[in-house]
Structures are given as C-alpha cells and as structure tokens.
Design an enzyme around this catalytic site. Structure first.
Site, PDB file in Angstrom:
ATOM      1  N   ASN A 318      32.304  43.819  34.994  1.00  0.00           N
ATOM      2  CA  ASN A 318      32.730  41.990  35.172  1.00  0.00           C
ATOM      3  C   ASN A 318      31.263  41.638  36.012  1.00  0.00           C
ATOM      4  OD1 ASN A 318      33.942  39.457  34.928  1.00  0.00           O
ATOM      5  ND2 ASN A 318      35.637  39.784  36.087  1.00  0.00           N
ATOM      6  N   HIS A 349      41.307  36.081  41.219  1.00  0.00           N
ATOM      7  CA  HIS A 349      42.367  36.187  39.908  1.00  0.00           C
ATOM      8  C   HIS A 349      43.543  35.920  39.868  1.00  0.00           C
ATOM      9  CE1 HIS A 349      39.197  39.670  40.141  1.00  0.00           C
ATOM     10  NE2 HIS A 349      39.366  39.792  38.667  1.00  0.00           N
TER      11      HIS A 349
END
Length: 422
Positions: A318, A349
């Site tokens: 990521n 998140h």
C-alpha cells in the site's frame, strides 16, 4: 463486488479512449477535466447508488474550507473535517446500516478522497503559508502555489481513473498529466539527456498496462481458488487448535495470510493499469534506460514477498497510503511520529477493533525490528555466508511477524483476535 470489477474494466477501456481521443494534443485541459470528472461521478453512482452522496458532500465541504479558511489553518481544518466525516461514515455503515464486513461499499472511495483532500490541503499550506527554506526537498517540489479552481478540484478528487480504487496521487502530478506536461516534467527530473536520448522521448504505457493486466489475471485466479480454500477463520477453529502442533500452526498461519493477499494485489494492480492506460503514472527512466510507469503503483510484490525487515515490508505494501501517512502525519508530527502515524492509519481504516490490534502491534514490531537491526546487523556483514544466513533468518522472522500483526486486521473482532493470541 461485481459492480466494482465491472466499473474498473469499463474505466480501463475509457482510459485508453481518453488517452487516444482526448489527449492533450486533441482536447483542452478544461475538456479533459470535465470528462474525467463526469465519468468518475457516473461510476460512483453506478457502484454505490445514493450512498455516493457521501463522496460529494465531503468534497464540497472541503472545497468551501479550502477557499474560506486561512492558509495557516487550511490543512488543520481540512484534516479534521475529512477524517471526522470518514469516521462518522465508518460508524454509521457498521452500527446503523449493518453493512456486512466483507461488503465492497462507499467507504473505500471515501478513504481515497480523504487522502487526496488532506494531501492537497497540506501541499497548499506548504506552497502559500510557509517559506521555501522551511520545507523539505519533497515538500518544496510538491507545494501548491495557488488555490485550485472548482473544476480542477473536482477532477482531482473524482476522476474516473481513481475514484473507485485509487490510488491517491499528488495534485501537481495530476494537473501536469491533464495539461500534457506530466511525462516531460518527469523526464526533466531525471535529466533524460544523460540517459542517452538525443531528443525528448515519447514513452507509451501500453507495455506496462499489458504486463499489469497479466498480473491482475494471475491474482484474480488465485483469489478465486486459494483465498476461498484457506480462510483465516480456520486458524482459531477449536479442532485445528487442539490437534495441530505449534509449528504446523505457524506454517498454516503463513499460508492463510498469503491466501488473503490476492484480492489486494488484484485491485491495486488493476487500478494502477487504469491510470497508466490513460497516460498517467510515468515516473521517469531507470538506470538501464527503461521507461518506468510506477509513479502510482501501490505495491511491489517481489519486495513484499522477499522482505527481510518489517520496514521493507510496509514500505512496499500500500505504497501510496504509506506516502500519504508520511506527508500528512509523520513529517509534521511534533512528537512520537511513529506512534501517531500508526494510530492515524488505524483510524483511517475504520473502527473495527482488529484494525487497532494490528496497528498498535505494528508500533511495537517496528520499534523492536529497528532496535535489532541497529544493534545486531553489523555483526553479520563481515562475510557472504553470514549475510545470507542473516537474510534467511530475518526473512522468516519478518514474514511471521507480519502474519502475527495482520491476523486481527482480517478477523476484525475482539473475541477471535484474543483466541488467536492465546
């Protein structure tokens, strides 16, 4: 999930058409901005229905902040509003609308838009509100000197190449791409004349796109086969725990963690290919003279699977989110930058407890790995066999540390996480 894949495949075709028929030599910047924005809005509505209103509300709220807030505070207000709205949406979709934990929903695009909003706000603050000598070399290069127009702002946040799966990119890179300066700018950065070219090259992304589509196909097949057959939940099954030796459990933990990766590899590589197909993502020329199309790449699979340190692993996983965390948090945190960066990552998140188990554990793993490397590594550099032995051991330890750290991220809830730890 079907809508997600359909939109990304359609975006891939639209990206090729965009590059060929609406390239900078065929259309004005305003037309390119408008097309990218309108298609992005259509994809959002098609994928998420009325829930897509959350994307548009957040975008317009922060456009108002960007134009009305004072420059010394624009990055703070934008950050609080964007992260606050994202967190409220995380709460509502889980506890009010009862979204399934595996549902592909509007929170994904909202997370990407939050990254872009806060990135642009920080870079605008750097460009107008700070002196050049106060900035790092990277902050100076990416600083935005003028407030974007509404069309530029909407295009940057809602363009069809990145609205579904990202990745986040820098505002100056995106505007240079729309205006047709992107490739030239990157070639100047690497001094293309020294790379052996006697005239300005015109690199094509076709080869990079085809390569990434092949990778995408491989990981789609692995997702449809491997992922379904090795669920993470099996590692806390009572029969498995009672009958399986400890080392076998560790081995199976590695297998199920590997099985959880293909969906990420598939989605991120396809998103990268979509941007490249539109002509966006050129990053320069490597030492062998090969054109590189990895400016927006979100992962380096080889470096992930061969990582010999926790730092190396997370730097290649990521990638664009790691870059965002560094630019808006780590480089600006007044104290404890590592801890604050992991906490922001968890908050970004969502609110599932598993995310916080993972990222708080990540803080400890990072500090421990850093201490071991600084205190022990130099003892193993005196000979090739010792260095190989060190790399093998640190690879195994790193991979198991990652498995241990990310298992709660996949399981999400408290009870299975505690059972896993026991």
């Amino acid at each position: 999930q079907i809508n997600f894949v359909a939109c990304q495949l359609f975006a891939l075709l639209a990206a090729f058409w965009f590059r060929i028929y609406l390239g900078p030599s065929h259309a004005s910047s305003a037309v390119r901005h408008a097309f990218a924005t309108l298609f992005g809005i259509y994809f959002a509505v098609f994928c998420f229905g009325w829930y897509s209103i959350h994307l548009f509300v957040l975008v317009m709220m922060n456009y108002g902040i960007m134009n009305m807030a004072s420059i010394p505070n624009v990055h703070r207000y934008s950050f609080v509003v964007a992260m606050g709205y994202l967190t409220l949406c995380h709460v509502s979709r889980i506890y009010i609308f009862h979204y399934g934990i595996l549902t592909t929903d509007f929170s994904g695009p909202l997370m990407i838009i939050t990254q872009k909003i806060t990135t642009l706000a920080c870079q605008l603050h750097d460009g107008i509100g700070r002196q050049a000598e106060e900035l790092t070399a990277e902050q100076n290069r990416l600083a935005v000197k003028t407030r974007p127009s509404l069309l530029e702002y909407l295009s940057y946040l809602l363009n069809f190449m990145s609205i579904i799966a990202g990745p986040c990119s820098n505002y100056k890179d995106y505007i240079a791409f729309i205006e047709g300066r992107h490739v030239h700018m990157k070639l100047l950065e690497v001094n293309w004349k020294q790379k052996g070219y006697d005239r300005l090259p015109d690199p094509s992304p076709t080869g990079a796109v085809m390569y990434k589509l092949c990778i995408t196909l491989v990981y789609l097949i692995l997702f449809l086969t491997l992922t379904k057959n090795f669920p993470m939940a099996y590692i806390i099954d009572n029969e498995f725990l009672d009958k399986t030796p400890f080392l076998s459990r560790l081995g199976y933990l590695y297998v199920v963690t590997q099985a959880a990766k293909p969906k990420y590899y598939f989605a991120w590589t396809l998103a990268d290919a979509v941007n490249n197909a539109a002509g966006y993502g050129f990053s320069g020329v490597d030492e062998r003279g090969t054109f590189r199309w990895d400016l927006l790449s979100n992962l380096n699979i080889w470096n992930i699977e061969t990582a010999t340190s926790f730092k190396m692993y997370i730097e290649n996983w990521n990638i664009q989110t790691a870059a965002w965390l560094k630019r808006v948090c780590y480089d600006r945190a007044p104290w404890y930058p590592t801890a604050l960066t992991f906490i922001l990552s968890a908050l970004w998140h969502g609110i599932y407890p598993g995310y916080y188990f993972t990222f708080l554990t990540g803080i400890l793993i990072t500090l421990a790995a850093r201490a071991i490397r600084n205190n022990c590594r130099h003892y193993f550099l005196s000979s090739v066999p010792l260095k190989i032995a060190y790399d093998v051991v640190t690879w195994a330890v790193t991979q198991l540390a990652v498995c241990y750290t990310v298992a709660p991220f996949v399981m999400l809830a408290v009870e299975p996480t505690i059972k896993f730890y026991k």
